[in-house]
Design an enzyme around this catalytic site. Structure first.
Site, PDB file in Angstrom:
ATOM      1  N   SER A 151     -59.150 -29.528 -48.866  1.00 44.34           N
ATOM      2  CA  SER A 151     -60.053 -28.608 -49.561  1.00 44.34           C
ATOM      3  C   SER A 151     -59.216 -27.564 -50.275  1.00 44.34           C
ATOM      4  CB  SER A 151     -60.988 -27.918 -48.571  1.00 44.34           C
ATOM      5  OG  SER A 151     -61.518 -26.756 -49.172  1.00 44.34           O
ATOM      6  N   HIS A 163     -60.941 -32.201 -52.439  1.00 43.60           N
ATOM      7  CA  HIS A 163     -62.255 -31.673 -52.053  1.00 43.60           C
ATOM      8  C   HIS A 163     -62.438 -30.284 -52.671  1.00 43.60           C
ATOM      9  CE1 HIS A 163     -65.749 -31.407 -49.268  1.00 43.60           C
ATOM     10  NE2 HIS A 163     -65.414 -30.128 -49.114  1.00 43.60           N
ATOM     11  N   ASP A 207     -64.862 -27.061 -52.967  1.00 40.60           N
ATOM     12  CA  ASP A 207     -65.985 -26.349 -52.345  1.00 40.60           C
ATOM     13  C   ASP A 207     -66.603 -25.373 -53.336  1.00 40.60           C
ATOM     14  OD1 ASP A 207     -66.151 -27.336 -49.619  1.00 40.60           O
ATOM     15  OD2 ASP A 207     -64.114 -26.555 -49.407  1.00 40.60           O
ATOM     16  N   MET A 266     -69.359 -22.670 -54.002  1.00 37.62           N
ATOM     17  CA  MET A 266     -70.242 -21.731 -53.287  1.00 37.62           C
ATOM     18  C   MET A 266     -70.793 -20.706 -54.262  1.00 37.62           C
ATOM     19  SD  MET A 266     -67.930 -21.058 -49.917  1.00 37.62           S
ATOM     20  CE  MET A 266     -67.044 -22.381 -49.090  1.00 37.62           C
ATOM     21  N   HIS A 299     -68.246 -30.589 -53.308  1.00 41.95           N
ATOM     22  CA  HIS A 299     -69.180 -30.211 -52.235  1.00 41.95           C
ATOM     23  C   HIS A 299     -69.965 -29.000 -52.713  1.00 41.95           C
ATOM     24  CE1 HIS A 299     -69.549 -28.510 -47.839  1.00 41.95           C
ATOM     25  NE2 HIS A 299     -70.715 -28.742 -48.395  1.00 41.95           N
ATOM     26  N   MET A 313     -72.426 -26.123 -52.456  1.00 43.68           N
ATOM     27  CA  MET A 313     -73.151 -25.215 -51.561  1.00 43.68           C
ATOM     28  C   MET A 313     -73.835 -24.210 -52.467  1.00 43.68           C
ATOM     29  SD  MET A 313     -70.088 -24.962 -48.767  1.00 43.68           S
ATOM     30  CE  MET A 313     -68.907 -25.632 -49.926  1.00 43.68           C
ATOM     31  N   MET A 370     -71.085 -31.390 -41.392  1.00 46.06           N
ATOM     32  CA  MET A 370     -70.389 -30.097 -41.311  1.00 46.06           C
ATOM     33  C   MET A 370     -70.039 -29.818 -39.852  1.00 46.06           C
ATOM     34  SD  MET A 370     -70.088 -28.931 -44.396  1.00 46.06           S
ATOM     35  CE  MET A 370     -69.348 -27.362 -43.935  1.00 46.06           C
ATOM     36  N   ASP A 403     -66.231 -32.069 -42.204  1.00 43.22           N
ATOM     37  CA  ASP A 403     -65.727 -30.915 -42.954  1.00 43.22           C
ATOM     38  C   ASP A 403     -65.859 -29.643 -42.123  1.00 43.22           C
ATOM     39  OD1 ASP A 403     -65.075 -28.994 -44.850  1.00 43.22           O
ATOM     40  OD2 ASP A 403     -66.670 -29.528 -46.252  1.00 43.22           O
ATOM     41  N   GLY A 437     -58.793 -27.885 -45.026  1.00 49.34           N
ATOM     42  CA  GLY A 437     -58.323 -26.858 -45.951  1.00 49.34           C
ATOM     43  C   GLY A 437     -57.156 -26.090 -45.385  1.00 49.34           C
TER      44      GLY A 437
HETATM   45  C1  DX5 Z   1     -66.782 -24.738 -45.654  1.00 48.83           C
HETATM   46  C2  DX5 Z   1     -66.166 -25.753 -46.601  1.00 48.83           C
HETATM   47  C3  DX5 Z   1     -64.981 -26.490 -46.058  1.00 48.83           C
HETATM   48  C4  DX5 Z   1     -63.854 -25.616 -45.663  1.00 48.83           C
HETATM   49  C5  DX5 Z   1     -62.828 -26.400 -44.928  1.00 48.83           C
HETATM   50  O1  DX5 Z   1     -67.957 -24.253 -46.215  1.00 48.83           O
HETATM   51  O2  DX5 Z   1     -67.112 -26.731 -46.921  1.00 48.83           O
HETATM   52  O3  DX5 Z   1     -64.548 -27.474 -46.957  1.00 48.83           O
HETATM   53  O4  DX5 Z   1     -63.284 -24.966 -46.734  1.00 48.83           O
HETATM   54  O5  DX5 Z   1     -61.824 -25.514 -44.605  1.00 48.83           O
HETATM   55  P1  DX5 Z   1     -61.081 -25.531 -43.209  1.00 48.83           P
HETATM   56  O6  DX5 Z   1     -60.434 -26.863 -43.095  1.00 48.83           O
HETATM   57  O7  DX5 Z   1     -60.121 -24.405 -43.341  1.00 48.83           O
HETATM   58  O8  DX5 Z   1     -62.115 -25.320 -42.148  1.00 48.83           O
HETATM   59 ZN    ZN Z   2     -66.445 -28.596 -48.090  1.00 46.68          ZN
END
Ligand code: DX5
Ligand code: ZN
Length: 222
Positions: free
Chosen positions: A10, A35, A37, A39, A68, A70, A139, A177, A199
């Site tokens: 990520s 990946h 993310d 948001m 992904h 969100m 998740m 994830d 990540g």
């Molecule tokens: C959380 C994200 C993940 C996150 C993973 O909302 O969807 O992808 O960044 O990060 P780590 O591996 O640091 O938990």
């Molecule tokens: Zn994610």
């Protein structure tokens, strides 16, 4: 049984001042998928990147880009990510008014479609759409931030989703994830995951190649 495991770093935990280089380096280090993310400070309490950033990293790598989402609403932004070069687009069913329509929209735009289940989201969301999904994302943290702790209940959920995928009889990827690292990746694989988002446990280490190799060594034991 030798499984085809995929590691999906990520970029949330990458150095954004050197994002292109980070993407190149992590793929050269043995990762399979990028990946991203997304948001919106609305569906989740954090704000990250949009289609522009996806478009910027597209020429940097041949690897699949796994977006992904969100965000709420979902549908407005799907075509933009498809145009920006996303290969897979996943979304949270609670964020879409019409889950089946959103899946169709993603596929119509030439991308693989994924549905994301939060820790408290019931599997019943899969009941009537599993035949249209290319990926299910479980998740293992509540969405919104990198660097959180893996929620162990996700293992049971992965196993339950794996059974549903087997019953459906289609090649649906099962992605996990949140809080995935060298220490727990094998457990997630044993529970049924085949695609691993990570990540902070990759980008937070000095040697991506060594970290990814350690993850693969764990997966080989799973
Ligand atoms: C959380 C994200 C993940 C996150 C993973 O909302 O969807 O992808 O960044 O990060 P780590 O591996 O640091 O938990
Ligand atoms: Zn994610």
């Amino acid at each position: 049984m030798a499984k085809n495991y995929r590691i999906a770093p990520s970029i949330l935990s990458a150095d954004f001042a050197r994002l292109g280089e980070e993407v190149r380096n992590v793929i050269a280090a043995g990762a399979d998928i990028v990946h991203v993310d997304v948001m919106d400070n609305h569906y989740v309490p954090n704000l990250t990147v949009g289609p522009l950033v996806c478009e910027a990293i597209r020429p940097v790598t041949q690897a699949l880009i796994d977006v992904h989402l969100m965000v709420r609403p979902v549908d407005r932004i799907v075509p933009d990510f498809a145009k920006a070069g996303a290969n897979i687009i996943s979304f949270h069913p609670e964020a879409s008014e019409h889950v089946d329509r959103t899946i169709a929209l993603i596929r119509e735009h030439g991308c693989k479609a994924g549905l994301v289940l939060n820790p408290a989201t019931p599997l019943s969301y899969l009941d009537h759409v599993i035949d249209k999904l290319d990926l299910i994302l479980v998740m293992s943290v509540n969405p919104g931030f990198g660097g959180q702790k893996f929620i162990p209940q996700a293992l049971k959920k992965l196993a339950a989703v794996r059974s549903r995928i087997e019953a459906a009889g289609r090649d649906i990827w099962l992605e996990v994830d949140g809080g995935v690292k060298v220490d727990n990746i094998a457990e997630a694989a044993r529970a049924g995951a085949d695609t691993f988002v990570s990540g902070s446990a990759i980008f937070g280490t000095p040697d991506y190649k060594a970290t990814i190799a350690a993850m693969r060594a764990e997966l080989a034991k799973a």
